[in-house]
Design a protein around this motif. Structure first.
Motif, short mmCIF file in Angstrom:
data_model
loop_
_atom_site.label_atom_id
_atom_site.label_comp_id
_atom_site.label_asym_id
_atom_site.label_seq_id
_atom_site.Cartn_x
_atom_site.Cartn_y
_atom_site.Cartn_z
N TYR A 70 -5.51 0.89 -8.90
CA TYR A 70 -4.11 0.96 -9.31
C TYR A 70 -3.36 1.97 -8.45
O TYR A 70 -3.90 2.99 -8.06
CB TYR A 70 -4.00 1.36 -10.79
N ARG A 71 -2.09 1.66 -8.19
CA ARG A 71 -1.23 2.52 -7.40
C ARG A 71 0.07 2.73 -8.16
O ARG A 71 0.35 2.03 -9.13
CB ARG A 71 -0.94 1.89 -6.04
N GLN A 72 0.86 3.68 -7.70
CA GLN A 72 2.15 3.91 -8.32
C GLN A 72 3.21 4.22 -7.27
O GLN A 72 2.91 4.76 -6.21
CB GLN A 72 2.09 5.06 -9.31
N THR B 162 -9.29 3.37 -9.29
CA THR B 162 -8.60 3.55 -8.02
C THR B 162 -7.96 2.28 -7.47
O THR B 162 -7.36 2.32 -6.40
CB THR B 162 -9.56 4.16 -6.97
N GLU C 91 -1.09 -3.08 -9.12
CA GLU C 91 -2.41 -3.35 -8.54
C GLU C 91 -2.23 -4.42 -7.46
O GLU C 91 -1.49 -5.38 -7.64
CB GLU C 91 -3.31 -3.87 -9.66
N GLY D 157 0.73 5.74 -3.98
CA GLY D 157 -0.53 6.45 -4.06
C GLY D 157 -1.24 6.13 -5.37
O GLY D 157 -0.68 5.51 -6.27
N ILE D 158 -2.46 6.56 -5.46
CA ILE D 158 -3.26 6.37 -6.67
C ILE D 158 -2.87 7.48 -7.65
O ILE D 158 -2.95 8.66 -7.31
CB ILE D 158 -4.76 6.41 -6.37
N GLN E 86 0.82 -1.22 0.00
CA GLN E 86 0.00 0.00 0.00
C GLN E 86 0.85 1.26 0.00
O GLN E 86 0.34 2.37 0.17
CB GLN E 86 -0.94 0.00 1.22
#
Length: 105
Positions: A64-66, A62, A77, A51-52, A48
């Motif tokens: 997906y994150r980076q 939402t 993801e 952030g998105i 986690q």
């Protein structure tokens, strides 16, 4: 968590390698690759962390994150017990354009 680098992200790495070696040097590629591997490895313990991306949040994607690694974005993801790396792209590129090109392939 298990980290899975999808074929699309593997292709991104190959393209990034070609670009960096051609325009800079093999040494620069090795430094970049080492940073990318470390960032991806950290996702196993801290999924986690990222952030998105704003570009994806506006499209209501939402899940997906980076995370950033040097001048590169790693788009991933988190699903159940695994992290799926979808995209590795230069942070200076327009993400929507990159995604559109990918859809058209």
């Amino acid at each position: 968590m298990k980290v899975v680098i999808l074929a699309s992200a593997e292709a991104d790495l190959a393209a990034l390698r070609s670009y960096i070696v051609k325009n800079f040097s093999a040494t620069t590629w090795q430094a970049t690759y080492t940073k990318l591997k470390l960032a991806i490895r950290n996702l196993a313990s801290f999924p986690q962390l990222g952030g998105i991306p704003d570009e994806l949040a506006t499209l209501n994607l939402t899940q997906y994150r980076q995370i950033l690694s040097g001048k590169n974005r790693i788009i991933y993801e988190v699903r159940q017990d695994a992290v799926y790396v979808h995209l590795i792209v230069d942070a200076r590129r327009d993400l929507k354009e990159v995604l559109m090109q990918r859809l058209l392939r």
